[in-house]
Design a protein around this motif. Structure first.
Motif, PDB file in Angstrom:
ATOM      1  N   PRO A 144       0.817  -1.383  -0.048  1.00 22.54           N
ATOM      2  CA  PRO A 144       0.029   0.200  -0.058  1.00 22.54           C
ATOM      3  C   PRO A 144       0.829   1.419  -0.156  1.00 22.54           C
ATOM      4  CG  PRO A 144      -1.117  -1.534   1.352  1.00 22.54           C
ATOM      5  CD  PRO A 144       0.331  -2.152   1.057  1.00 22.54           C
ATOM      6  N   GLY A 145       1.907   1.434   0.825  1.00 21.09           N
ATOM      7  CA  GLY A 145       2.914   2.529   0.377  1.00 21.09           C
ATOM      8  C   GLY A 145       3.499   2.735  -0.685  1.00 21.09           C
ATOM      9  N   ILE A 146       3.579   1.642  -1.590  1.00 22.31           N
ATOM     10  CA  ILE A 146       4.025   1.690  -2.721  1.00 22.31           C
ATOM     11  C   ILE A 146       3.007   2.278  -3.838  1.00 22.31           C
ATOM     12  CG2 ILE A 146       5.259   0.499  -4.771  1.00 22.31           C
ATOM     13  CD1 ILE A 146       6.585  -1.157  -2.851  1.00 22.31           C
ATOM     14  N   LEU A 147       2.001   1.490  -3.848  1.00 25.43           N
ATOM     15  CA  LEU A 147       1.006   2.015  -4.802  1.00 25.43           C
ATOM     16  C   LEU A 147       0.163   3.212  -4.329  1.00 25.43           C
ATOM     17  CD1 LEU A 147      -0.437  -1.647  -5.492  1.00 25.43           C
ATOM     18  CD2 LEU A 147       1.075  -0.172  -6.782  1.00 25.43           C
ATOM     19  N   GLY A 148      -0.171   3.412  -3.020  1.00 27.15           N
ATOM     20  CA  GLY A 148      -0.887   4.493  -2.592  1.00 27.15           C
ATOM     21  C   GLY A 148      -2.421   3.800  -2.340  1.00 27.15           C
ATOM     22  N   ASP A 149      -2.876   4.841  -1.367  1.00 26.54           N
ATOM     23  CA  ASP A 149      -4.289   4.322  -1.087  1.00 26.54           C
ATOM     24  C   ASP A 149      -5.355   4.339  -2.091  1.00 26.54           C
ATOM     25  OD1 ASP A 149      -3.564   3.672   1.495  1.00 26.54           O
ATOM     26  OD2 ASP A 149      -3.683   5.970   2.377  1.00 26.54           O
ATOM     27  N   ASP A 150      -5.065   5.464  -2.977  1.00 24.75           N
ATOM     28  CA  ASP A 150      -6.164   5.710  -4.073  1.00 24.75           C
ATOM     29  C   ASP A 150      -6.081   4.540  -5.112  1.00 24.75           C
ATOM     30  OD1 ASP A 150      -6.889   8.029  -3.146  1.00 24.75           O
ATOM     31  OD2 ASP A 150      -5.792   9.305  -4.442  1.00 24.75           O
ATOM     32  N   PHE A 151      -5.023   4.079  -5.349  1.00 21.76           N
ATOM     33  CA  PHE A 151      -4.809   2.690  -6.343  1.00 21.76           C
ATOM     34  C   PHE A 151      -5.331   1.472  -5.482  1.00 21.76           C
ATOM     35  CE2 PHE A 151      -1.699   5.253  -8.585  1.00 21.76           C
ATOM     36  CZ  PHE A 151      -1.937   4.753  -9.877  1.00 21.76           C
ATOM     37  N   LYS A 156     -11.026  -1.985  -5.092  1.00 17.53           N
ATOM     38  CA  LYS A 156     -11.595  -2.892  -4.237  1.00 17.53           C
ATOM     39  C   LYS A 156     -13.320  -2.844  -4.735  1.00 17.53           C
ATOM     40  CE  LYS A 156      -9.354  -2.575   0.075  1.00 17.53           C
ATOM     41  NZ  LYS A 156      -9.338  -1.974   1.631  1.00 17.53           N
ATOM     42  N   ILE A 157     -13.810  -4.150  -4.663  1.00 11.51           N
ATOM     43  CA  ILE A 157     -15.112  -4.242  -4.844  1.00 11.51           C
ATOM     44  C   ILE A 157     -16.128  -4.787  -3.594  1.00 11.51           C
ATOM     45  CG2 ILE A 157     -16.990  -5.503  -6.183  1.00 11.51           C
ATOM     46  CD1 ILE A 157     -14.983  -5.601  -8.654  1.00 11.51           C
ATOM     47  N   LEU A 164      -4.514  -6.423  -7.910  1.00 12.55           N
ATOM     48  CA  LEU A 164      -3.690  -5.268  -7.481  1.00 12.55           C
ATOM     49  C   LEU A 164      -3.506  -4.762  -8.615  1.00 12.55           C
ATOM     50  CD1 LEU A 164      -0.925  -7.046  -5.129  1.00 12.55           C
ATOM     51  CD2 LEU A 164      -2.579  -4.993  -4.458  1.00 12.55           C
ATOM     52  N   PRO A 165      -3.632  -3.384  -8.713  1.00 14.61           N
ATOM     53  CA  PRO A 165      -3.394  -2.522 -10.000  1.00 14.61           C
ATOM     54  C   PRO A 165      -1.972  -2.434 -10.577  1.00 14.61           C
ATOM     55  CG  PRO A 165      -3.800  -0.932  -8.014  1.00 14.61           C
ATOM     56  CD  PRO A 165      -3.839  -2.467  -7.652  1.00 14.61           C
ATOM     57  N   THR A 166      -1.648  -1.974 -11.576  1.00 14.88           N
ATOM     58  CA  THR A 166      -0.514  -1.414 -12.059  1.00 14.88           C
ATOM     59  C   THR A 166      -0.124  -0.046 -11.536  1.00 14.88           C
ATOM     60  OG1 THR A 166      -0.613  -3.117 -13.782  1.00 14.88           O
ATOM     61  CG2 THR A 166       0.934  -1.410 -14.083  1.00 14.88           C
ATOM     62  N   LYS A 167       1.076   0.188 -11.144  1.00 14.49           N
ATOM     63  CA  LYS A 167       1.329   1.702 -10.949  1.00 14.49           C
ATOM     64  C   LYS A 167       1.843   2.137 -12.084  1.00 14.49           C
ATOM     65  CE  LYS A 167       3.461   4.668  -7.528  1.00 14.49           C
ATOM     66  NZ  LYS A 167       4.350   4.742  -6.336  1.00 14.49           N
ATOM     67  N   LYS A 168       0.947   2.824 -12.688  1.00 23.96           N
ATOM     68  CA  LYS A 168       1.282   3.776 -13.904  1.00 23.96           C
ATOM     69  C   LYS A 168       0.526   5.048 -14.049  1.00 23.96           C
ATOM     70  CE  LYS A 168      -0.476   1.497 -17.475  1.00 23.96           C
ATOM     71  NZ  LYS A 168      -1.489   2.326 -18.174  1.00 23.96           N
TER      72      LYS A 168
END
Length: 325
Positions: A144-151, A156-157, A164-168
């Motif tokens: 979570p610290g790498i991707l960020g809370d918004d990602f 989530k559903i 897990l989303p791609t960080k782009k």
């Protein structure tokens, strides 16, 4: 190197996206059903972990150097987690048929491409994916610290995490990829292109002067335009992008929607679309550009998309955005 190690953790957590029907029992059982020992890695390769083969299924054309990339990824993964990887690209045109068959036949695999706009919610509703929350808490505390809370929240559903989303890039533009050779030949000024109207003079020039070249290819064009202007809910029910109120509308009654399809009808009458516009896809459009038979293909865009596709296709392309992110 620390960041690369975190990426490995992300890949392993994504591995938990294996369809629930692909293995019996818990996550460990599913892993053993889909993984195989990496050849020549020994029992633990100094990591204390058993050998494992990760199978990654994603939409793309197989590049010539696929094996080279796969081998280099496997070397890195073996060092870090004693795993190898099998890359399994599937052409977009065959994606639905082949992946659906994989799901219903319980064919084992670990990583599967998904997206909010491409079956993610539907597959979650079918129970196809494993919940990742507990696995994240146990093995992926740093993610979570790498991707960020918004990602993370956006993935989530029903309050649960299944992918897990791609960080782009966070935003996405929409527009066209153009054959750079023709842009330069007719000295088109693309710096001021901001709308569909701005494209029309170029399409007319190509139609009038290049009889063997189709101005626009791909049935995905209307999908791209719709995604740029509406946040779809179901059928023709959507929330207009940029709206200040959370209110769904019937797009068939929206003047903007009506104007767009009237314009498309006029473009069709002008002969700007390819003859297979109802069935052609972006891959076909890129192949026609590569063969010198097309000028433009509609695409979702990001910074550098033209450079990326130029490398992929071997044809020099430029991009123009007709809708802002």
């Amino acid at each position: 190197m620390k960041k690369a190690y975190h990426l490995v953790l992300i890949m392993m957590l994504c591995g938990m996206l294996a369809l629930t029907g692909c293995g019996k029992g818990g996550a460990g059982d599913s892993g053993e059903a889909s993984g195989t020992a990496a050849s020549g890695t020994g029992s633990d390769s100094g990591t204390g972990l058993k050998p494992y083969k990760i199978t990654l299924v994603y939409p793309a054309s197989a590049p010539k150097d696929l094996q080279l990339v796969q081998d280099e990824m496997s070397k890195y993964l073996t060092e870090k987690i004693n795993a190898t990887i099998e890359l399994r690209p599937i052409e977009w045109a065959s994606w639905d048929d082949k992946t659906n068959l994989m799901k219903i036949s319980n064919e084992p695999f670990d990583l599967l491409f998904t997206a909010s706009w491409f079956s993610y919610a539907k597959d979650v509703a079918k129970g196809q994916f494993v919940e990742l929350d507990e696995l994240m808490a146990q093995y992926g505390k740093d993610i979570p610290g790498i991707l960020g809370d918004d990602f993370i929240k956006g993935s989530k559903i029903g309050g649960k995490l299944y992918a897990l989303p791609t960080k782009k890039e966070f935003g996405q533009g929409f527009g066209f990829l153009l054959d750079k050779k023709l842009v330069e030949k007719y000295k088109f000024d693309i710096t001021g292109v901001k709308s569909l109207e701005d494209m029309e003079a170029m399409f007319k020039t190509i139609k009038d002067n290049e009889p063997a070249v189709t101005p626009i290819v791909s049935s995905k064009f209307t999908n791209t335009w719709s995604a740029a202007n509406y946040d779809g809910i179901v059928a023709n029910l959507a929330v207009p992008r940029g709206s200040k109120e959370l209110k769904a509308i019937d797009t068939l009654e929206d003047p903007k929607f009506i104007d767009f399809f009237q314009r498309m009808h006029q473009w069709y009458q002008n002969g700007w679309f390819d003859k297979d516009i109802l069935t052609s896809d972006a891959d076909q459009g890129m192949n026609m550009i590569k063969a010198g038979k097309a000028f433009a293909v509609a695409q979702s865009l990001k910074p550098g998309k033209d450079k990326e596709m130029s490398v992929t296709t071997g044809v020099d392309l430029v991009q123009v955005e007709t809708a802002e992110p």
